[in-house]
Design a protein around this motif. Structure first.
Motif, PDB file in Angstrom:
ATOM      1  N   ASN A 149      43.098  43.150  38.152  1.00 47.52           N
ATOM      2  CA  ASN A 149      42.745  41.741  38.180  1.00 47.52           C
ATOM      3  C   ASN A 149      41.797  41.411  37.036  1.00 47.52           C
ATOM      4  OD1 ASN A 149      39.993  42.029  38.994  1.00 47.52           O
ATOM      5  ND2 ASN A 149      40.583  42.179  41.136  1.00 47.52           N
ATOM      6  N   ASP A 150      41.587  40.131  36.809  1.00 47.16           N
ATOM      7  CA  ASP A 150      40.799  39.731  35.638  1.00 47.16           C
ATOM      8  C   ASP A 150      39.317  40.094  35.753  1.00 47.16           C
ATOM      9  OD1 ASP A 150      40.549  37.784  37.624  1.00 47.16           O
ATOM     10  OD2 ASP A 150      40.549  36.101  36.227  1.00 47.16           O
ATOM     11  N   SER A 151      38.795  40.204  36.971  1.00 43.94           N
ATOM     12  CA  SER A 151      37.395  40.620  37.121  1.00 43.94           C
ATOM     13  C   SER A 151      37.208  42.076  36.704  1.00 43.94           C
ATOM     14  CB  SER A 151      36.927  40.421  38.558  1.00 43.94           C
ATOM     15  OG  SER A 151      36.864  39.049  38.871  1.00 43.94           O
ATOM     16  N   ALA A 152      38.147  42.919  37.069  1.00 43.79           N
ATOM     17  CA  ALA A 152      38.077  44.333  36.673  1.00 43.79           C
ATOM     18  C   ALA A 152      38.249  44.475  35.166  1.00 43.79           C
ATOM     19  CB  ALA A 152      39.138  45.142  37.411  1.00 43.79           C
ATOM     20  N   ILE A 153      39.138  43.681  34.600  1.00 42.82           N
ATOM     21  CA  ILE A 153      39.352  43.716  33.147  1.00 42.82           C
ATOM     22  C   ILE A 153      38.087  43.289  32.418  1.00 42.82           C
ATOM     23  CG2 ILE A 153      40.625  42.633  31.247  1.00 42.82           C
ATOM     24  CD1 ILE A 153      43.057  42.562  33.212  1.00 42.82           C
ATOM     25  N   GLU A 154      37.429  42.229  32.914  1.00 42.34           N
ATOM     26  CA  GLU A 154      36.194  41.765  32.286  1.00 42.34           C
ATOM     27  C   GLU A 154      35.100  42.823  32.412  1.00 42.34           C
ATOM     28  OE1 GLU A 154      32.808  39.879  30.713  1.00 42.34           O
ATOM     29  OE2 GLU A 154      34.926  39.780  30.230  1.00 42.34           O
ATOM     30  N   ALA A 155      34.965  43.431  33.570  1.00 40.97           N
ATOM     31  CA  ALA A 155      33.939  44.468  33.754  1.00 40.97           C
ATOM     32  C   ALA A 155      34.159  45.621  32.783  1.00 40.97           C
ATOM     33  CB  ALA A 155      33.951  44.964  35.197  1.00 40.97           C
TER      34      ALA A 155
END
Length: 92
Positions: A1-7
């Motif tokens: 998901n995009d939160s994991a990608i950002e992290a």
């Protein structure tokens, strides 16, 4: 998901800054912190500069999280904490 990608992207960028000798108060470091907090805010996560500083202090105090960050790069947990403190101190 995009939160994991950002992290992951945030950690990669910050580790690269550390490896390249950037100081925690370098504008590039502080801009990346600002971008990261803006992303978190949009996702509804705690994202004030104080929230971020508190989180980095937890990372240092918690053995599991400290080891996880330090496996990415020695000194990273402390660099992240210093960047969070500098960012909070320089918020206008």
């Amino acid at each position: 998901n995009d939160s994991a990608i950002e992290a992951q992207s945030f950690n990669e960028d910050m580790v690269r800054f550390l490896q390249q000798g950037f100081s925690a108060n370098d504008p590039n470091v502080l801009d990346r912190v600002k971008e990261h907090l803006a992303f978190l805010r949009k996702k509804g996560h705690p994202s004030t500069p104080q929230d971020f500083l508190n989180q980095t202090e937890f990372f240092i105090a918690d053995e599991f999280h400290r080891n996880m960050l330090e496996q990415l790069q020695t000194g990273y947990a402390y660099f992240l904490n210093k960047a969070a403190a500098v960012y909070l101190a320089n918020i206008k």
